[in-house]
Design an enzyme around this catalytic site. Structure first.
Site: not given
Length: 559
Positions: A15, A188
């Protein structure tokens, strides 16, 4: 001009949130239940990266005791504005079931190395929150929005909420949906950028597995539902390219160079298959977890960003023309003689910081105090570091004097509380001090040696343990003199320590394999063990068949 090889951050560095301040690039990565929270690296060439101190190093900033595996820090966002760094991070307390209980926090610092301010609580609307600094001076929190209702999709939308810099609080009355994603769902990881006349929203979809992808949408305003999706293929995905060396790309961030070139940092994985498996089903086992890749970006005539080389990206990427050569270690090998009173920056603990309750370090040894088992999510004496290569050796010297089979100390390869193995000194009723190998697989524990546990000769003060990780499998060895090692006749399947294997039975699958040092005394008598001269030596990513290893990857998973 250099050529960058992916991954740029090997081993569990998921991420990525990437920014540039002046001539220096910074990446912040998720750490989930591992402490300290948020992993930071810096570089001036996008190719060579140096690890920085983690910002969330105190329980004031991060309290994760009791967090479930793969809870904790999800998708931190690093930004720079108004002369300081802004870090938004999420602490997830519930991972399984209909709910994702979480809290989003904000901390700031004028120096990337800290100190960081006490956290400001933002909200719990959804994870993957990022802070957008508009050129007009206003700021907004952009986030995935969670919906627990079983008749709705849980990944509801991307929500924008204004942040008041005077009160340092959100204005919930301003919250509105700006994007719902496409039919792929699971939208997301949002990041907003203001480029020319448009606001560009980069968002992940498809789940952080082999179906993962990144899409781009844009709008000339921040009004509700005003963003349109980039036409054609997704901005980035490997779903339709199973042979690519790089897989799972999607969630990440955009950055520009001083000279005006553009790059996109993404999570990625490098799965492998057993020789008797199909290369597409299962797609593979990602024992190094989700890593960080970099891809070059160009803009088409219509003003949409496109990945150079196609939407699957490439293993080798042209570096920036204005890169400043950055000195960094050739690999991630580590030797620790434990002379420092603080842990080396590569070590991590689970959920809580390293304190005297866990142990002490300095004067040439690490002392750990036995607590719960490796299945414990509250009280555990374990320090561990990431697997960052497919081929490596790790070893350590151990002193331990157990009087119960409930006491264990040694070397572990660990994914989470349900998936790990352990080569350790313990005691049994037949032989006294012995060496055993145990494994937890989906929460089911197996002792491999049992009555054949290796007796430690009377008068032996130290036992050396070594693990040899060889991509698809790994083994343990022991020595009583530190020179002559004997292989323990147990070969373990490395796939059990992968995101992909854990996903088959459990919703938390976001980290990667670690190698570590641990002491267990679930009898509750606080038995102590001493560790000396830990060594982690990377051998490369690819066996050449002549006893040597090469780190240079091909473009294909299967070459």
């Amino acid at each position: 001009m250099s050529t960058i090889q992916n991954p740029i951050l090997p081993g569990f560095n998921a991420d990525p949130s990437i920014i540039r301040v002046g001539d220096t690039y910074y990446i912040a990565n998720s750490t989930f239940e591992w402490f300290p929270g948020v992993r930071l690296h810096e570089s001036k060439d996008l190719e060579h990266w140096n690890l920085l101190p983690s910002p969330l190093s105190t329980t004031t900033l991060l309290d994760m005791k009791g967090n479930p595996s793969s809870g904790g820090i999800w998708a931190p966002d690093l930004s720079y504005a108004d002369g300081k760094f802004w870090l938004v991070y999420t602490d997830v307390k519930v991972t399984e079931g209909a709910f994702k209980d979480m809290t989003n926090y904000l901390t700031t610092a004028t120096d990337i190395k800290g100190p960081w301010t006490d956290p400001i609580k933002l909200n719990g609307v959804g994870f993957d929150a990022s802070l957008f600094h508009d050129k007009n001076g206003r700021k907004y929190l952009v986030q995935q929005t969670w919906d627990h209702r079983e008749y709705h999709h849980p990944f509801d939308s991307i929500t924008l909420t204004e942040f008041d810099v005077e009160t340092m609080k959100l204005k919930p009355e301003t919250a509105h949906t700006i994007y719902t994603g496409t039919h792929v769902k699971l939208v997301e990881g949002p990041h907003l950028y203001q480029i020319n006349d448009y606001y560009y929203l980069f968002a992940a979809q498809g789940g952080t597995v082999f179906t993962h992808q990144e899409v781009v949408a844009r709008s000339k305003s921040l009004d509700a539902y005003s963003f349109e999706t980039e036409p054609g293929d997704p901005f980035l995905t490997n779903l339709d390219i199973p042979d690519n060396y790089v897989q799972k790309q999607g969630h990440g961030g955009l950055v520009s160079t001083p000279g005006g070139e553009w790059y996109y940092a993404s999570l990625m994985a490098r799965p492998w298959n057993h020789v008797n498996e199909s290369s597409t089903d299962p797609r593979g086992w990602s024992t190094l977890g989700r890593e960080t890749s970099i891809q070059k970006v160009e803009w088409d005539e219509a003003g949409w960003p496109r990945i150079v080389g196609g939407h699957g990206g490439t293993t080798f990427v042209e570096g920036p023309k204005d890169a400043i050569a950055t000195e960094a270690p050739a690999d991630h090998s580590q030797h620790d003689d434990f002379t420092s009173p603080t842990l080396d920056i590569n070590w991590n603990t689970l959920r809580v910081p390293f304190t005297e309750k866990i142990g002490t370090t300095g004067d040439g040894k690490l002392t750990l105090v036995g607590q719960g088992s490796l299945a414990n999510t509250h009280d555990l004496s374990l320090i561990a570091r990431r697997w960052q290569a497919f081929y490596f050796d790790a070893q350590v010297k151990v002193k331990f004097d157990p009087f119960s089979y409930q006491q264990m100390a040694g070397l572990t390869n660990y994914y989470n509380d349900r998936h790990w193995s352990f080569a350790f000194i313990t005691w049994n009723e037949i032989k006294g001090h012995v060496i055993e190998v145990g494994e937890n697989n989906r929460g089911n524990y197996t002792s491999y040696l049992k009555d054949d546990a290796i007796k430690i000769p009377e008068g032996t003060e130290y036992v050396w343990f070594r693990t040899k990780v060889r991509k698809e499998s790994y083994t343990y060895e022991y020595s009583f003199d530190g020179t002559n090692f004997t292989e323990i006749p147990v070969t373990l399947d490395a796939a059990i320590l992968s995101d992909d294997y854990v996903l088959q039975s459990y919703g938390g699958f976001f980290t990667g394999a670690f190698v570590g040092l641990a002491v267990v005394d679930y009898a509750g008598y606080d038995a102590k063990a001493e560790f000396y001269d830990f060594d982690y030596k990377e051998l490369g990513d690819k066996a050449l068949g002549d006893g040597t290893y090469s780190w240079r990857a091909s473009e294909s998973r299967f070459d």
